[in-house]
Motif scaffolding. Structure first.
Motif, PDB file in Angstrom:
ATOM      1  N   GLN A 145       0.531  -1.236  -0.123  1.00  0.00           N
ATOM      2  CA  GLN A 145       0.071   0.227   0.060  1.00  0.00           C
ATOM      3  C   GLN A 145       0.821   0.926   0.097  1.00  0.00           C
ATOM      4  OE1 GLN A 145      -2.600  -0.467   3.188  1.00  0.00           O
ATOM      5  NE2 GLN A 145      -3.124  -2.470   2.960  1.00  0.00           N
ATOM      6  N   LEU A 146       1.938   1.436  -0.060  1.00  0.00           N
ATOM      7  CA  LEU A 146       3.268   2.507   0.452  1.00  0.00           C
ATOM      8  C   LEU A 146       4.170   2.622  -1.269  1.00  0.00           C
ATOM      9  CD1 LEU A 146       4.495   1.156   3.671  1.00  0.00           C
ATOM     10  CD2 LEU A 146       3.004   2.528   3.095  1.00  0.00           C
ATOM     11  N   THR A 147       4.220   3.972  -0.930  1.00  0.00           N
ATOM     12  CA  THR A 147       5.432   4.008  -2.409  1.00  0.00           C
ATOM     13  C   THR A 147       6.093   5.205  -1.511  1.00  0.00           C
ATOM     14  OG1 THR A 147       2.997   5.041  -3.428  1.00  0.00           O
ATOM     15  CG2 THR A 147       5.281   6.308  -4.350  1.00  0.00           C
ATOM     16  N   GLY A 148       7.314   3.869  -2.222  1.00  0.00           N
ATOM     17  CA  GLY A 148       8.597   4.802  -1.760  1.00  0.00           C
ATOM     18  C   GLY A 148       8.925   5.538  -2.136  1.00  0.00           C
ATOM     19  N   ASP A 149       9.865   6.226  -0.814  1.00  0.00           N
ATOM     20  CA  ASP A 149      10.781   7.427  -1.205  1.00  0.00           C
ATOM     21  C   ASP A 149      11.736   6.914  -1.840  1.00  0.00           C
ATOM     22  OD1 ASP A 149      10.592  10.768   0.116  1.00  0.00           O
ATOM     23  OD2 ASP A 149      12.538   9.602  -0.912  1.00  0.00           O
ATOM     24  N   TYR A 150      12.637   7.516  -2.997  1.00  0.00           N
ATOM     25  CA  TYR A 150      14.245   7.109  -3.779  1.00  0.00           C
ATOM     26  C   TYR A 150      15.029   7.771  -2.274  1.00  0.00           C
ATOM     27  CZ  TYR A 150      18.307   6.919  -6.984  1.00  0.00           C
ATOM     28  OH  TYR A 150      19.408   6.673  -6.774  1.00  0.00           O
ATOM     29  N   ASN A 151      14.214   9.513  -2.535  1.00  0.00           N
ATOM     30  CA  ASN A 151      15.742   9.716  -1.681  1.00  0.00           C
ATOM     31  C   ASN A 151      15.782   9.090   0.259  1.00  0.00           C
ATOM     32  OD1 ASN A 151      16.905  11.534  -3.716  1.00  0.00           O
ATOM     33  ND2 ASN A 151      15.444  12.508  -4.033  1.00  0.00           N
ATOM     34  N   ASN A 152      14.474   9.057   0.527  1.00  0.00           N
ATOM     35  CA  ASN A 152      14.674   8.563   1.893  1.00  0.00           C
ATOM     36  C   ASN A 152      15.104   7.659   2.096  1.00  0.00           C
ATOM     37  OD1 ASN A 152      13.610   9.667   4.481  1.00  0.00           O
ATOM     38  ND2 ASN A 152      12.773   7.686   4.667  1.00  0.00           N
ATOM     39  N   ARG A 212      18.394   6.498  -0.268  1.00  0.00           N
ATOM     40  CA  ARG A 212      19.543   6.551  -0.220  1.00  0.00           C
ATOM     41  C   ARG A 212      20.282   6.759   1.442  1.00  0.00           C
ATOM     42  NH1 ARG A 212      22.008  11.180  -2.226  1.00  0.00           N
ATOM     43  NH2 ARG A 212      20.018  11.750  -3.552  1.00  0.00           N
ATOM     44  N   LYS A 213      19.536   7.490   2.311  1.00  0.00           N
ATOM     45  CA  LYS A 213      19.962   8.032   2.569  1.00  0.00           C
ATOM     46  C   LYS A 213      20.016   6.863   3.226  1.00  0.00           C
ATOM     47  CE  LYS A 213      17.237  12.810   4.093  1.00  0.00           C
ATOM     48  NZ  LYS A 213      16.418  13.024   4.701  1.00  0.00           N
ATOM     49  N   ILE A 214      18.688   6.479   4.463  1.00  0.00           N
ATOM     50  CA  ILE A 214      19.055   4.994   4.723  1.00  0.00           C
ATOM     51  C   ILE A 214      19.885   3.826   4.523  1.00  0.00           C
ATOM     52  CG2 ILE A 214      17.891   2.340   5.433  1.00  0.00           C
ATOM     53  CD1 ILE A 214      15.087   4.084   5.121  1.00  0.00           C
ATOM     54  N   TYR A 215      20.531   3.791   3.075  1.00  0.00           N
ATOM     55  CA  TYR A 215      21.349   2.837   2.775  1.00  0.00           C
ATOM     56  C   TYR A 215      23.003   4.115   3.169  1.00  0.00           C
ATOM     57  CZ  TYR A 215      23.929   0.360  -1.015  1.00  0.00           C
ATOM     58  OH  TYR A 215      24.797  -0.635  -1.098  1.00  0.00           O
ATOM     59  N   ASN A 216      22.703   5.088   3.056  1.00  0.00           N
ATOM     60  CA  ASN A 216      24.331   5.666   3.088  1.00  0.00           C
ATOM     61  C   ASN A 216      24.589   4.980   5.009  1.00  0.00           C
ATOM     62  OD1 ASN A 216      25.031   6.026   0.882  1.00  0.00           O
ATOM     63  ND2 ASN A 216      23.541   8.202   1.006  1.00  0.00           N
ATOM     64  N   VAL A 217      23.258   5.713   5.641  1.00  0.00           N
ATOM     65  CA  VAL A 217      23.556   5.465   7.273  1.00  0.00           C
ATOM     66  C   VAL A 217      23.367   4.418   7.837  1.00  0.00           C
ATOM     67  CG1 VAL A 217      23.193   8.127   7.347  1.00  0.00           C
ATOM     68  CG2 VAL A 217      21.419   7.171   7.672  1.00  0.00           C
ATOM     69  N   SER A 218      22.524   3.750   7.261  1.00  0.00           N
ATOM     70  CA  SER A 218      22.474   2.548   7.967  1.00  0.00           C
ATOM     71  C   SER A 218      23.613   1.557   7.588  1.00  0.00           C
ATOM     72  CB  SER A 218      21.126   1.854   7.702  1.00  0.00           C
ATOM     73  OG  SER A 218      20.822   1.314   9.206  1.00  0.00           O
ATOM     74  N   THR A 251      25.390  -4.291  -7.256  1.00  0.00           N
ATOM     75  CA  THR A 251      25.112  -4.425  -6.013  1.00  0.00           C
ATOM     76  C   THR A 251      23.451  -4.396  -6.632  1.00  0.00           C
ATOM     77  OG1 THR A 251      27.098  -3.682  -5.433  1.00  0.00           O
ATOM     78  CG2 THR A 251      24.942  -3.488  -4.431  1.00  0.00           C
ATOM     79  N   LYS A 252      22.674  -3.369  -7.299  1.00  0.00           N
ATOM     80  CA  LYS A 252      21.108  -3.040  -6.974  1.00  0.00           C
ATOM     81  C   LYS A 252      20.680  -4.587  -8.154  1.00  0.00           C
ATOM     82  CE  LYS A 252      20.818   1.834  -6.206  1.00  0.00           C
ATOM     83  NZ  LYS A 252      20.506   2.661  -7.209  1.00  0.00           N
ATOM     84  N   GLN A 253      21.459  -4.703  -8.905  1.00  0.00           N
ATOM     85  CA  GLN A 253      21.021  -6.063  -9.219  1.00  0.00           C
ATOM     86  C   GLN A 253      20.958  -7.107  -8.820  1.00  0.00           C
ATOM     87  OE1 GLN A 253      23.687  -5.778 -13.082  1.00  0.00           O
ATOM     88  NE2 GLN A 253      22.332  -4.687 -13.953  1.00  0.00           N
ATOM     89  N   ALA A 254      22.226  -7.297  -8.207  1.00  0.00           N
ATOM     90  CA  ALA A 254      22.023  -8.254  -7.363  1.00  0.00           C
ATOM     91  C   ALA A 254      20.367  -8.243  -5.961  1.00  0.00           C
ATOM     92  CB  ALA A 254      22.981  -8.516  -5.872  1.00  0.00           C
ATOM     93  N   PHE A 255      20.263  -6.734  -4.987  1.00  0.00           N
ATOM     94  CA  PHE A 255      19.572  -6.656  -4.795  1.00  0.00           C
ATOM     95  C   PHE A 255      17.222  -7.353  -5.432  1.00  0.00           C
ATOM     96  CE2 PHE A 255      20.423  -5.997  -0.902  1.00  0.00           C
ATOM     97  CZ  PHE A 255      21.561  -4.926  -0.606  1.00  0.00           C
ATOM     98  N   ILE A 256      17.669  -6.474  -6.638  1.00  0.00           N
ATOM     99  CA  ILE A 256      16.469  -6.936  -7.264  1.00  0.00           C
ATOM    100  C   ILE A 256      16.622  -8.106  -7.990  1.00  0.00           C
ATOM    101  CG2 ILE A 256      15.501  -6.406  -9.898  1.00  0.00           C
ATOM    102  CD1 ILE A 256      17.194  -4.267  -9.832  1.00  0.00           C
ATOM    103  N   TYR A 306      14.734   2.396  -3.661  1.00  0.00           N
ATOM    104  CA  TYR A 306      16.324   3.219  -3.769  1.00  0.00           C
ATOM    105  C   TYR A 306      16.981   1.796  -4.398  1.00  0.00           C
ATOM    106  CZ  TYR A 306      21.246   4.540  -3.433  1.00  0.00           C
ATOM    107  OH  TYR A 306      22.272   4.514  -3.619  1.00  0.00           O
ATOM    108  N   LEU A 307      16.437   0.820  -3.435  1.00  0.00           N
ATOM    109  CA  LEU A 307      17.972  -0.425  -4.534  1.00  0.00           C
ATOM    110  C   LEU A 307      17.260  -1.109  -5.590  1.00  0.00           C
ATOM    111  CD1 LEU A 307      18.928  -1.800  -0.616  1.00  0.00           C
ATOM    112  CD2 LEU A 307      20.185  -0.272  -2.367  1.00  0.00           C
ATOM    113  N   THR A 308      16.473  -0.530  -5.501  1.00  0.00           N
ATOM    114  CA  THR A 308      15.667  -1.469  -7.453  1.00  0.00           C
ATOM    115  C   THR A 308      15.325  -0.648  -8.572  1.00  0.00           C
ATOM    116  OG1 THR A 308      13.401  -1.481  -6.274  1.00  0.00           O
ATOM    117  CG2 THR A 308      14.592  -3.154  -5.353  1.00  0.00           C
ATOM    118  N   THR A 309      15.951   0.862  -7.859  1.00  0.00           N
ATOM    119  CA  THR A 309      15.974   1.940  -9.129  1.00  0.00           C
ATOM    120  C   THR A 309      17.702   1.742 -10.105  1.00  0.00           C
ATOM    121  OG1 THR A 309      14.308   2.594  -7.674  1.00  0.00           O
ATOM    122  CG2 THR A 309      15.371   4.405  -9.688  1.00  0.00           C
TER     123      THR A 309
END
Lengths: 327, 274
Positions: free
Chosen positions: A233-240, A242-248, A269-274, A322-325
């Motif tokens: 039901q959610l729409t993802g925020d690409y920038n948010n 990316r923040k999570i990926y970088n600081v977490s 890396t992204k292809q592996a996640f996809i 973020y990871l699938t884009t």
């Protein structure tokens, strides 16, 4: 001679007034609570020395310290406490210390990592530890840890850090360091009426003050299957994301980090996640964030899972986006 | 010459990813040669390098090359995040080797390549019965001084140039030089996050070794997992350490002098994480 004496007296009065003023303006939360009749927790009863505080700080940050002239054994070969926990505040307003997005925004703003564990800042002011669904992970081991900070420290050293039993002086030193991180009134975002009450030494209820900082860190586990309907039901925020990926994620998954797996922003890396999304393997983003991995014989390092309080449904959706884009 | 231009244009068509600290190769070795990667600080890596006998050397009779295989067992340790110390023992010439490897810099913004230097010492313990008077301990030593320059193009393609100087204390033939210069070229291409294919070639200009020596050419594939790297390859060189593989290779691919081999490495954390 008289001039020197009068000067010394003036300096002393000035210093005393500064200290008195400091105490008056910024008392600790625990001091205010005790003054208003609250029960003193066990870990506030003992007095600690500066040496213990310093030893505790080194144990928490580096995993070892000097004791009786010799270097102590590392608590764990694989982790230090700060691998999963910060030692500073994680939100501007401690009232929202358990808000995942406020923690993320603050982490991004200040450069601190966005971690699975709760901060040690103010840990002594909480009433319970290893809350909620940690019972599912650690079973009976949380029984004593939930109500006793010393026992919680031991459980963390042995299980979470895949380390060893702490000696009593180590446990005391870490407690001493945590005491040095206790909350002061200035750390809380209080309404002016409450600040006035404190400054005028008026009686305030513990419950009133405790509205403004967390008494515990709730922990709710979930699984990819349980989470699917929410994510749909959610729409993802690409920038948010990316923040999570970088600081977490990249806090641990970096060159010379705790993990062999290094994460970057490359297409590979992204292809592996996809490719692995929905596979329920460790490489599946939903699986790895909600389950983590577990230590096993021959390979003790592991990845702790994210509870819903530390990575919300929306944040996981953002991270997935973020990871699938691939740009 | 034309070919070189074409290759250069293809390489330049990739936009260099100037990411700090991105790894170029899966492991600290590629096939026989080293890569610019160094061991992580506080980690001890155990490496088994195995080269089966050549396909054209009674392959089945030697049980698929097992009976005339060469092996090296080695240990590498990351002293710091940029400095690795290593040692090993090979069956070929019953040689012991030790080395220091130092990563000077990583490719990043403003730094076009990753640079790593290596210095190694090899001691042959196998007696050379044809020259008993000259087979002194000092004459059994050989040295290798190597520099690696690698660049990652895009996400997948890594190209490494490695000038190598080897010095042999003892040479037995007039056409052999003590000091030999060799130019290495290594190309790695990541197929996925965990799998990469590699090509490794060492060119030694004529006039430094016997005419029968050939240049080692190897093709391989790497599989990386958590803590392990598995490398499988084919090569016309059976020796594992330089200067042996750069100076003593006589195999020719076209004649079937092909050795199948593998490197397996496993890293263990020795020093507590900090």
């Amino acid at each position: 001679m008289k001039k020197i004496l009068y000067s010394l007296l003036a300096i002393s009065i000035l210093l005393i007034s500064i200290n008195w003023k400091k105490d008056k303006v910024d008392p600790t939360v625990s001091a205010i609570l005790q003054k208003n009749g609250a029960t003193i927790p066990q870990h506030f009863k003992e007095k600690f020395t500066e040496t213990q505080i310093q030893q505790g700080k080194e144990l928490v940050i580096q995993g070892r310290t000097k004791y009786q002239g010799k270097k102590s054994r590392p608590i764990s070969k694989h982790f230090t406490c700060v691998t999963c926990h910060n030692t500073v505040k994680e939100t501007d307003n401690l009232k929202f210390a358990n808000s995942a997005q406020q923690r993320l925004d603050y982490a991004y703003k200040t450069g601190i990592p966005f971690l699975q564990g709760s901060t040690f800042f103010g840990i002594v002011n909480r009433e319970k530890w290893y809350n909620g669904d940690y019972q599912k992970k650690y079973g009976k081991l949380v029984d004593s840890a939930r109500n006793d900070l010393g026992a919680a420290i031991q459980l963390c050293a042995q299980e979470c850090s895949q380390g060893r039993v702490l000696e009593q002086w180590e446990e005391d030193a870490i407690l001493a360091y945590f005491r040095s991180l206790e909350l002061k009134i200035s750390d809380l975002t209080l309404p002016s009426s409450l600040i006035d009450s404190i400054q005028e030494n008026l009686k305030i209820t513990s419950q009133r003050l405790q509205e403004f900082y967390p008494l515990n860190s709730p922990a709710t586990f979930t699984t990819p299957d349980q989470e699917k309907p929410f994510l749909a039901q959610l729409t993802g925020d690409y920038n948010n994301g990316r923040k999570i990926y970088n600081v977490s994620c990249k806090t641990c998954h970096k060159p010379n980090g705790v993990s062999f797996l290094i994460l970057d922003d490359s297409k590979l890396t992204k292809q592996a996640f996809i490719k692995n999304l929905g596979s329920y393997k460790d490489a599946d983003l939903h699986q790895i964030t909600r389950w983590g991995t577990y230590p096993h014989s021959g390979h003790k390092p592991y990845m702790p899972n994210y509870t819903l309080e530390k990575l919300s449904h929306q944040q996981l959706k953002d991270l997935e986006t973020y990871l699938t884009t691939i740009e | 010459m034309k070919g070189l231009w074409i290759i250069s244009i293809i390489l330049l068509s990739y936009v260099a990813r100037a990411q700090d600290n991105e790894t170029h190769f899966k492991d600290t070795r590629v096939v026989n040669g080293y890569s610019t990667e160094v061991e992580r600080k506080g980690y001890l890596k155990f490496i088994i390098s195995h080269r089966f006998g050549a396909f054209n050397n009674d392959f089945l009779g030697n049980f698929f090359g097992l009976d005339n295989a060469e092996v090296r067992l080695g240990l590498d340790y990351g002293l710091t995040k940029n400095l690795t110390i290593g040692a090993g023992r090979s069956t070929l010439n019953k040689a012991f080797d030790g080395y220091l490897k130092w990563k000077i810099c990583n490719q990043k913004q403003g730094v076009p390549v990753t640079i790593t230097l290596l210095s190694s010492l090899i001691y042959r313990t196998l007696d050379n019965l044809s020259i008993p008077d000259d087979d002194t301990p000092i004459n059994r030593l050989s040295y290798s001084y190597e520099a690696y320059f690698s660049r990652l193009f895009g996400d997948r393609l890594a190209v490494q140039l490695s000038p190598i100087l080897t010095y042999r204390n003892l040479v037995t033939l007039s056409e052999e030089n003590h000091m030999v210069y060799t130019q290495g070229l290594t190309i790695g291409y990541k197929l996925t996050q965990k799998v990469a294919i590699n090509l490794e070639y060492f060119y030694t200009p004529d006039g430094q070794n016997q005419d029968i020596t050939t240049n080692p050419l190897s093709l391989g594939i790497d599989f990386g997992t958590s803590g392990h790297v598995f490398q499988l390859f084919f090569s016309n060189a059976q020796a594992v350490t330089s200067p042996y593989f750069v100076n003593s290779t006589t195999g020719n691919w076209l004649d079937g002098d092909i050795f199948f081999g593998f490197n397996i490495s496993r890293a263990f954390r020795i020093k507590a994480y900090k």
